[in-house]
Design an enzyme around this catalytic site. Structure first.
Site, PDB file in Angstrom:
ATOM      1  N   HIS A  19       0.781  -1.052   0.078  1.00 11.94           N
ATOM      2  CA  HIS A  19       0.073   0.448  -0.478  1.00 11.94           C
ATOM      3  C   HIS A  19       1.121   1.132  -0.054  1.00 11.94           C
ATOM      4  O   HIS A  19       1.327   1.719   1.187  1.00 11.94           O
ATOM      5  CB  HIS A  19      -0.747  -0.281   0.946  1.00 11.94           C
ATOM      6  CG  HIS A  19      -1.823   0.756   1.260  1.00 11.94           C
ATOM      7  ND1 HIS A  19      -2.959   1.589   1.931  1.00 11.94           N
ATOM      8  CD2 HIS A  19      -1.651   2.308   1.107  1.00 11.94           C
ATOM      9  CE1 HIS A  19      -3.975   2.791   1.732  1.00 11.94           C
ATOM     10  NE2 HIS A  19      -2.809   3.161   1.004  1.00 11.94           N
ATOM     11  N   HIS A  21       1.236   5.320  -1.869  1.00  8.95           N
ATOM     12  CA  HIS A  21       0.923   6.401  -2.712  1.00  8.95           C
ATOM     13  C   HIS A  21       2.539   6.967  -3.553  1.00  8.95           C
ATOM     14  O   HIS A  21       3.264   7.263  -2.333  1.00  8.95           O
ATOM     15  CB  HIS A  21       0.456   7.782  -1.837  1.00  8.95           C
ATOM     16  CG  HIS A  21      -1.101   7.122  -1.307  1.00  8.95           C
ATOM     17  ND1 HIS A  21      -1.827   6.977  -1.842  1.00  8.95           N
ATOM     18  CD2 HIS A  21      -1.184   6.617   0.133  1.00  8.95           C
ATOM     19  CE1 HIS A  21      -2.880   6.271  -0.793  1.00  8.95           C
ATOM     20  NE2 HIS A  21      -2.538   5.407   0.285  1.00  8.95           N
ATOM     21  N   LEU A  22       2.498   6.791  -4.407  1.00 10.49           N
ATOM     22  CA  LEU A  22       2.805   8.085  -5.321  1.00 10.49           C
ATOM     23  C   LEU A  22       3.545   8.993  -5.749  1.00 10.49           C
ATOM     24  O   LEU A  22       4.466  10.039  -6.440  1.00 10.49           O
ATOM     25  CB  LEU A  22       4.150   6.898  -6.195  1.00 10.49           C
ATOM     26  CG  LEU A  22       5.141   5.670  -5.574  1.00 10.49           C
ATOM     27  CD1 LEU A  22       5.548   4.788  -6.522  1.00 10.49           C
ATOM     28  CD2 LEU A  22       6.190   6.068  -4.604  1.00 10.49           C
ATOM     29  N   ARG A  23       2.221   9.081  -5.682  1.00  9.47           N
ATOM     30  CA  ARG A  23       2.378  10.961  -6.452  1.00  9.47           C
ATOM     31  C   ARG A  23       2.003  11.183  -7.991  1.00  9.47           C
ATOM     32  O   ARG A  23       2.332   9.810  -8.297  1.00  9.47           O
ATOM     33  CB  ARG A  23       3.182  12.477  -5.563  1.00  9.47           C
ATOM     34  CG  ARG A  23       2.842  12.129  -4.199  1.00  9.47           C
ATOM     35  CD  ARG A  23       1.079  12.270  -3.709  1.00  9.47           C
ATOM     36  NE  ARG A  23       0.833  11.863  -2.057  1.00  9.47           N
ATOM     37  CZ  ARG A  23      -0.015  11.275  -1.483  1.00  9.47           C
ATOM     38  NH1 ARG A  23      -1.193  10.641  -2.230  1.00  9.47           N
ATOM     39  NH2 ARG A  23       0.027  11.285  -0.534  1.00  9.47           N
ATOM     40  N   ASN A  47      -5.133   7.010  -5.753  1.00 16.15           N
ATOM     41  CA  ASN A  47      -5.329   8.340  -5.540  1.00 16.15           C
ATOM     42  C   ASN A  47      -4.566   9.461  -5.505  1.00 16.15           C
ATOM     43  O   ASN A  47      -5.251  10.113  -5.117  1.00 16.15           O
ATOM     44  CB  ASN A  47      -5.942   8.207  -4.269  1.00 16.15           C
ATOM     45  CG  ASN A  47      -5.058   8.476  -3.212  1.00 16.15           C
ATOM     46  OD1 ASN A  47      -3.836   8.262  -3.615  1.00 16.15           O
ATOM     47  ND2 ASN A  47      -4.564   9.274  -2.444  1.00 16.15           N
ATOM     48  N   LYS A 101      -9.854   0.171  -5.890  1.00 17.35           N
ATOM     49  CA  LYS A 101      -9.665   0.953  -4.276  1.00 17.35           C
ATOM     50  C   LYS A 101     -10.892   1.394  -4.712  1.00 17.35           C
ATOM     51  O   LYS A 101     -11.400   2.140  -5.251  1.00 17.35           O
ATOM     52  CB  LYS A 101      -8.165   1.166  -4.405  1.00 17.35           C
ATOM     53  CG  LYS A 101      -8.206   2.121  -3.037  1.00 17.35           C
ATOM     54  CD  LYS A 101      -7.617   0.978  -2.097  1.00 17.35           C
ATOM     55  CE  LYS A 101      -7.316   2.503  -0.707  1.00 17.35           C
ATOM     56  NZ  LYS A 101      -6.629   3.135  -0.091  1.00 17.35           N
ATOM     57  N   HIS A 138     -10.325   1.299   2.143  1.00 15.24           N
ATOM     58  CA  HIS A 138      -9.968   2.232   2.831  1.00 15.24           C
ATOM     59  C   HIS A 138     -11.549   2.132   3.415  1.00 15.24           C
ATOM     60  O   HIS A 138     -12.769   3.117   3.615  1.00 15.24           O
ATOM     61  CB  HIS A 138     -10.357   3.669   2.591  1.00 15.24           C
ATOM     62  CG  HIS A 138      -9.567   4.570   3.458  1.00 15.24           C
ATOM     63  ND1 HIS A 138      -8.452   5.668   3.246  1.00 15.24           N
ATOM     64  CD2 HIS A 138     -10.650   5.254   4.848  1.00 15.24           C
ATOM     65  CE1 HIS A 138      -8.365   5.913   4.899  1.00 15.24           C
ATOM     66  NE2 HIS A 138     -10.162   6.206   5.664  1.00 15.24           N
ATOM     67  N   HIS A 173      -5.219   0.113   5.758  1.00 16.06           N
ATOM     68  CA  HIS A 173      -4.068   0.019   7.545  1.00 16.06           C
ATOM     69  C   HIS A 173      -5.511   0.185   8.168  1.00 16.06           C
ATOM     70  O   HIS A 173      -6.286   1.378   8.510  1.00 16.06           O
ATOM     71  CB  HIS A 173      -3.948   1.422   6.533  1.00 16.06           C
ATOM     72  CG  HIS A 173      -5.360   2.793   5.660  1.00 16.06           C
ATOM     73  ND1 HIS A 173      -6.171   2.473   6.389  1.00 16.06           N
ATOM     74  CD2 HIS A 173      -4.671   2.858   5.089  1.00 16.06           C
ATOM     75  CE1 HIS A 173      -6.607   3.559   4.846  1.00 16.06           C
ATOM     76  NE2 HIS A 173      -5.984   3.546   4.679  1.00 16.06           N
ATOM     77  N   ASP A 246       1.289   3.093   3.716  1.00 14.05           N
ATOM     78  CA  ASP A 246       0.163   3.451   3.167  1.00 14.05           C
ATOM     79  C   ASP A 246       1.220   5.202   3.736  1.00 14.05           C
ATOM     80  O   ASP A 246       0.740   5.668   3.959  1.00 14.05           O
ATOM     81  CB  ASP A 246      -0.679   3.505   4.455  1.00 14.05           C
ATOM     82  CG  ASP A 246      -1.920   4.793   4.098  1.00 14.05           C
ATOM     83  OD1 ASP A 246      -2.134   5.044   2.652  1.00 14.05           O
ATOM     84  OD2 ASP A 246      -1.947   5.318   4.914  1.00 14.05           O
ATOM     85  N   HIS A 250       3.077  14.016   2.191  1.00 13.76           N
ATOM     86  CA  HIS A 250       2.520  15.653   1.276  1.00 13.76           C
ATOM     87  C   HIS A 250       3.813  16.142   2.061  1.00 13.76           C
ATOM     88  O   HIS A 250       4.750  16.427   3.121  1.00 13.76           O
ATOM     89  CB  HIS A 250       1.706  15.966   2.218  1.00 13.76           C
ATOM     90  CG  HIS A 250       0.584  15.384   2.048  1.00 13.76           C
ATOM     91  ND1 HIS A 250      -0.548  15.508   0.912  1.00 13.76           N
ATOM     92  CD2 HIS A 250      -0.185  13.824   2.599  1.00 13.76           C
ATOM     93  CE1 HIS A 250      -1.986  14.634   1.414  1.00 13.76           C
ATOM     94  NE2 HIS A 250      -1.397  13.745   2.162  1.00 13.76           N
TER      95      HIS A 250
END
Ligand code: NCD
Ligand code: ZN
Length: 353
Positions: A19, A21-23, A47, A101, A138, A173, A246, A250
């Site tokens: 899980h 997030h790589l943007r 996302n 997802k 989620h 998560h 996860d 940011h």
């Protein structure tokens, strides 16, 4: 805590992070390279801005990541959207998706376009079940009080499991004792990812002293009893619980204005190594990060090996303009880097055991 003398190094099968997030855009390359330094394979969350919805989005996103981190094995996902037809679901599978997802609308970062009602996506779940795609959830009910959102969402998960008995479902998560109990009592088609921050931290760390925005994430960190339930289940070697960081970077300015997400990628393995060794359970680390997730998804186990060395290092205060988890702290374990390899995971020892 440990009664044994700690080993100098742990050698485990090259790990998965199920899980991440790589943007997108300029930030992607740095985050992807950080992932490749720690993991052999990652499951990439959809996302992004704009989201990964179509086969074309998925292929373009995978290419962008592969260009930044060629050695990294990618498990791709798409965002479930009400009204997605079965042909689109099949086309997503054919273009390499492993999972879709489900984001309840407004539950977390970049989920304004999520589902207002879960039932509305039942036809999508049916198509996913038909073509062997997993459903990552989620699991938070956005209208419930902040610390109760996971527990309040569990009946939705129950409803999905009951209605789609062949669908593989991952409660992402997991953060609460209620969530852990639910997973442990459910059928074999339900598993959960566990993050390093939900395994090690509580609401006290987030807001018991000075507010620590870098520990602010969805689902929120819970209390000591919840953390103990997560730790106990992971240490027991429950195969339905596997690692998913996860990791959700940011930039600092966004964190200061309330963005949810913890950048845990650079410190996940060192913190996990310390956790398992300190609990005299070093032998269980490999199952948690390199076996149970792959087995649940029906993926081959990674072939390489990684060495995690007991060697103190200081976590940087900032990486790519993001404050990582445990910034500025001295950690006792670090992943061995292989200076000869610039493309694959730096640390992977490719000898067979
Ligand atoms: C994630 C993000 O920033 O994309 N944030 C978070 O707090 N965990 C989204 C998510 O997984 O909920
Ligand atoms: Zn996430």
């Amino acid at each position: 805590m440990s009664r044994l003398a700690p080993p100098e190094a742990l050698v485990i099968r090259a790990p998965d992070d199920m899980h991440v997030h790589l943007r997108e855009g300029a930030a992607l390359a740095g985050y992807a390279a950080d992932a490749a330094r720690q993991f052999a394979r990652i499951l990439v969350m959809p996302n992004t801005h704009p989201p990964v919805w179509s086969p074309g989005d998925l292929a373009a996103y995978r290419e962008g990541i592969a260009a930044a981190a060629p050695g990294l094995d990618l498990v791709m996902t798409f965002k479930v959207r009400a009204g997605m037809d079965a042909a689109t679901v099949r086309a997503l599978r054919d273009s390499g998706a492993r999972a879709g997802k489900l984001y309840p609308q407004g539950a977390t970062t970049n989920s304004g376009d999520g589902l207002a009602s879960v039932d509305a996506a039942y036809p999508v779940f049916e198509a996913m079940e038909e073509c062997g795609l997993a459903l990552c959830i989620h699991g938070e009910e956005p209208s419930a009080p902040a610390l109760e959102r996971e527990e309040a969402f569990l009946p939705e998960v129950e409803g999905i499991l009951r209605r789609f008995p062949r669908l593989k479902v991952v409660l992402e998560h997991v953060s609460s004792a209620a969530g852990i109990a639910f997973v442990r009592e459910a059928s074999g088609n339900l598993a959960a990812t566990v993050t390093v921050h939900h395994l090690l931290y509580t609401t006290e760390d987030l807001l018991g002293g000075k507010l620590d925005v870098h520990l602010f994430c969805r689902p929120l960190l819970k209390g000591a009893r919840d953390r103990a339930a997560i730790q106990e289940a992971v240490l027991a070697g429950d195969r339905r619980l596997f690692f998913g960081s996860d990791s959700a970077p940011h930039p600092l300015a966004d964190k200061q204005s309330g963005a949810a997400g913890v950048y845990s990628m650079p410190v996940s393995l060192p913190l996990l190594a310390a956790f398992f060794v300190d609990h005299d359970a070093a032998g269980r680390l490999e199952d948690f990060v390199s076996r149970f997730g792959a087995e649940f998804y029906g993926l081959p186990l990674n072939e390489g090996r990684v060495r995690i060395l007991r060697r103190a290092w200081r976590v940087p205060d900032e990486l790519h303009g993001v404050v990582p988890l445990a910034a500025g702290r001295e950690l006792q374990w670090r992943v061995e880097e292989d200076p000869a390899s610039l493309t694959g995971p730096h640390y992977v020892d490719r000898r067979e055991p």
